[in-house]
Design a protein around this motif. Sequence first.
Motif, short mmCIF file in Angstrom:
data_model
loop_
_atom_site.label_atom_id
_atom_site.label_comp_id
_atom_site.label_asym_id
_atom_site.label_seq_id
_atom_site.Cartn_x
_atom_site.Cartn_y
_atom_site.Cartn_z
N ASP A 84 0.86 -1.14 -0.05
CA ASP A 84 -0.05 0.17 0.24
C ASP A 84 0.76 1.27 -0.06
O ASP A 84 0.38 2.27 -0.54
CB ASP A 84 -0.86 0.07 1.27
CG ASP A 84 -2.09 -1.01 0.84
OD1 ASP A 84 -2.43 -1.16 -0.34
OD2 ASP A 84 -2.80 -1.24 1.92
N PRO A 85 1.77 1.23 0.84
CA PRO A 85 2.58 2.70 0.69
C PRO A 85 3.28 3.06 -0.76
O PRO A 85 3.34 3.94 -0.95
CB PRO A 85 3.68 2.40 1.58
CG PRO A 85 3.16 1.36 2.66
CD PRO A 85 2.41 0.50 1.92
N PHE A 86 3.61 1.73 -1.44
CA PHE A 86 4.28 2.02 -2.73
C PHE A 86 3.06 2.22 -3.64
O PHE A 86 3.24 3.11 -4.66
CB PHE A 86 5.19 0.90 -3.10
CG PHE A 86 6.47 1.24 -2.42
CD1 PHE A 86 7.39 1.88 -2.97
CD2 PHE A 86 6.73 0.41 -1.33
CE1 PHE A 86 8.83 2.10 -2.66
CE2 PHE A 86 8.08 0.52 -0.98
CZ PHE A 86 9.07 1.21 -1.32
N ARG A 87 1.95 1.92 -3.50
CA ARG A 87 0.76 1.87 -4.56
C ARG A 87 0.68 3.43 -4.35
O ARG A 87 0.36 4.25 -5.36
CB ARG A 87 -0.37 1.28 -4.03
CG ARG A 87 -0.38 -0.31 -4.44
CD ARG A 87 -1.61 -0.94 -3.94
NE ARG A 87 -1.56 -2.43 -3.96
CZ ARG A 87 -2.72 -3.23 -4.11
NH1 ARG A 87 -3.91 -2.52 -3.68
NH2 ARG A 87 -2.65 -4.46 -3.89
N ARG A 88 0.59 3.97 -2.98
CA ARG A 88 0.21 5.39 -3.09
C ARG A 88 1.22 6.32 -3.58
O ARG A 88 0.74 7.43 -4.16
CB ARG A 88 0.01 5.73 -1.44
CG ARG A 88 -1.15 5.06 -0.89
CD ARG A 88 -1.70 5.69 0.45
NE ARG A 88 -0.44 5.42 1.49
CZ ARG A 88 -0.62 4.52 2.29
NH1 ARG A 88 -1.33 3.58 2.33
NH2 ARG A 88 0.47 4.53 3.12
N LEU A 89 2.42 5.86 -3.42
CA LEU A 89 3.37 6.87 -4.13
C LEU A 89 3.37 6.62 -5.70
O LEU A 89 3.67 7.74 -6.14
CB LEU A 89 4.87 6.10 -3.56
CG LEU A 89 6.13 7.02 -4.05
CD1 LEU A 89 7.35 6.65 -2.97
CD2 LEU A 89 6.63 6.16 -5.57
N TYR A 90 3.01 5.46 -6.11
CA TYR A 90 2.86 5.41 -7.70
C TYR A 90 1.67 6.24 -7.98
O TYR A 90 1.70 6.83 -8.95
CB TYR A 90 2.88 4.04 -8.23
CG TYR A 90 3.91 2.98 -7.50
CD1 TYR A 90 5.18 3.42 -7.66
CD2 TYR A 90 3.94 1.86 -7.38
CE1 TYR A 90 6.24 2.74 -7.12
CE2 TYR A 90 4.91 0.91 -7.22
CZ TYR A 90 6.07 1.52 -7.05
OH TYR A 90 7.29 0.61 -6.59
N ALA A 130 12.38 6.16 0.62
CA ALA A 130 12.82 6.00 2.08
C ALA A 130 11.74 5.89 2.87
O ALA A 130 11.51 5.24 3.70
CB ALA A 130 13.91 6.71 2.42
N ALA A 131 10.70 6.88 2.71
CA ALA A 131 9.54 6.83 3.56
C ALA A 131 8.44 5.72 3.54
O ALA A 131 8.05 5.10 4.40
CB ALA A 131 9.03 8.19 3.60
N ALA A 132 8.20 5.45 2.06
CA ALA A 132 7.38 4.27 1.89
C ALA A 132 7.97 2.89 2.44
O ALA A 132 7.46 2.13 2.98
CB ALA A 132 7.15 4.42 0.40
N HIS A 133 9.23 2.87 2.22
CA HIS A 133 9.79 1.68 2.88
C HIS A 133 9.98 1.70 4.20
O HIS A 133 9.43 0.43 4.64
CB HIS A 133 11.54 1.60 2.19
CG HIS A 133 12.09 0.42 2.56
ND1 HIS A 133 11.63 -1.01 2.39
CD2 HIS A 133 13.12 0.27 3.68
CE1 HIS A 133 12.57 -1.95 3.07
NE2 HIS A 133 13.30 -0.97 3.58
N ALA A 134 10.22 2.78 4.96
CA ALA A 134 10.17 2.76 6.51
C ALA A 134 8.67 2.22 6.95
O ALA A 134 8.86 1.58 7.83
CB ALA A 134 10.51 4.07 6.95
N GLU A 135 7.63 2.58 6.19
CA GLU A 135 6.42 2.26 6.60
C GLU A 135 6.07 0.71 6.53
O GLU A 135 5.49 0.12 7.26
CB GLU A 135 5.33 2.91 5.84
CG GLU A 135 3.95 2.67 6.38
CD GLU A 135 2.99 3.73 5.50
OE1 GLU A 135 1.56 3.30 5.57
OE2 GLU A 135 3.35 4.64 4.87
N CYS A 136 6.68 0.15 5.20
CA CYS A 136 6.51 -1.22 4.89
C CYS A 136 7.27 -1.92 6.01
O CYS A 136 6.80 -3.05 6.37
CB CYS A 136 6.96 -1.47 3.58
SG CYS A 136 5.84 -1.00 2.11
N LYS A 137 8.47 -1.46 6.22
CA LYS A 137 9.25 -2.25 7.26
C LYS A 137 8.71 -2.32 8.59
O LYS A 137 8.79 -3.28 9.29
CB LYS A 137 10.80 -1.71 7.48
CG LYS A 137 11.88 -2.46 8.32
CD LYS A 137 13.38 -1.86 8.07
CE LYS A 137 14.29 -2.86 8.75
NZ LYS A 137 15.55 -2.15 8.61
#
Length: 577
Positions: free
Chosen positions: A306-312, A338-345
């Motif tokens: 979801d965080p990367f979907r929102r980014l895209y 970096a922010a999207a990945h931090a949320e996923c992590k």
Amino acid sequence: MNEPDVELPAPQAGVVAYFSMEIALESGIPTYSGGLGVLAGDTLRAAADIGYPMVGVTLAHRKGYFRQTLDDRGGQTEAADPWDPAGLLEQVPPTVTVRIEGRPVRVRAWRYWVEGLGGRLPVYLLDTNVPDNFPFDRTLTDCLYGGDDYYRLCQEVVLGLGGVALLRALNHRRITTYHMNEGHSALLSLALLREETALPTDNVAQAWGRVRRQCVFTTHTPVPAGQDRFPERLVRQLLGDADATLLLAADGLPDGELNMTGLALTCSRYVNGVALRHEEVSRGLFPDYPINAITNGVHAATWAADPFRRLYDRHVPEWRRDNLYLRYVVDVPQEEFAAAHAECKQLMLSEVERRTRVRLDVNALTLGFARRATGYKRADLVFNDLDRLRRIADAVGPLQIVFAGKAHPRDEAGKALIRRVYEAAAALRGRVAVVYLDGHDMGLVKLLCSGVDVWLNTPQKPHEASGTSGMKAALNGVPSLSVLDGWWVEGWVEGVTGWAVGDDSPTSTASAAEAESLYAKLEQAVAPLYHSRPVEFARLMRSTIALNGSFFNAQRMFVQYIGNAYIPQLAARPVRA
């Protein structure tokens, strides 16, 4: 009421019937074991997005693959993973019959709709749990990859012969291509041959030629041991002498056995491996057949977190319709990755703690390994030298590893592999955190592929046909640290999409040498980049998506199938020499 023809308007190419022993539709329907089933589901999702006329056929697998439980030493136990089709799917009206050892076996079907941007397409899950059947026959669609040769051949009769019979009963009259995803469904060719030889005077050799023009085959098997083989006596026992004679006419029973991969090769107009390297390996295994390559891909909208979907959606809103637009993330600021990945992590670490009560370090370099637990995948290669691993963590920065994966119930070597990971975790406790999560399914894979920092893959060459877990990671900006086998031969750009373990030789390399390469890359490249140069690491995440996420997706893969395999006038071209 026969309605599928209304749902599937056919272009010039006609309808494709896609047969697979396993199809991953969603986590709550446990009809898949791993990569083969996920690839099948992603293929159908890509077809629905494009609006291509397609229908899927598989088995219901009412008891699932299995539910995995691991004890405190990594000992795996298995239990049935039952689900009720009636609670999730709609039953279609017709019931068809196949004959096994001369007795009638009734087959019904449940329909699942795959929804996509371009429409929806049906998947039929065949089910022999019908009151009229004998008790044993009612179990034939219970267990994925369960039972002995007799049970497995019965299942493949239901899939191949029963699947074609069902499509006929449902009035799917415009099918021009039957796509066999691995050899389990190759008996569909026998069903087609029966139709082509309805009269005693029909020429069997010419009929096989007509069958061949209707079939395409994707092989995923890079080693002979992975092919389903059944002795001729069992084939005659189950199918009868008349069908055995038809198979003999197509050289389908060479050397006194039915080789399902061989039958699929023989009866197909187009054959492909699932990566360029796999094409080379397959040509070595099957030198008498023209084999091409269509490298696998994964369904972008399914596997992007979801965080990367929102980014895209913010920066490249066309990405769902056309995955190639992911190339344009090169203009997105690194800090957003970096922010999207931090949320996923953080989501992944929270789930790890919920499942294991182990709190991992959010700042530690986190490697992920989620594969089927079997010998050639070598989940334990990273533990070849525990002292070296400790020194790397002490010298460069904290390191932790998250594992997941099931071993087949009869794969004792695979079960031993899980136990070795547990033994290594105990030996490394306090220096390098290692956790192994049970219950490997679509939901867990998505969480890991998006939440770890680097994806680890260490197969023994040349046994990795393709591998798609690293593709899922790439869609979420996670680079790979991988042996150069399968898809990674094509996706690897050193320091740009990840790092290679070992050399690019297509043949097997000593495990000790590859372990040394793994440690060297961790110590000299991966860990320093992660711990000391976070801006550069975020830039690498961005290039991973732009190069690999934009290409290794099911949309690109499916368009290649259309042009190379499905449209007859295009598929008639000779394959690459």
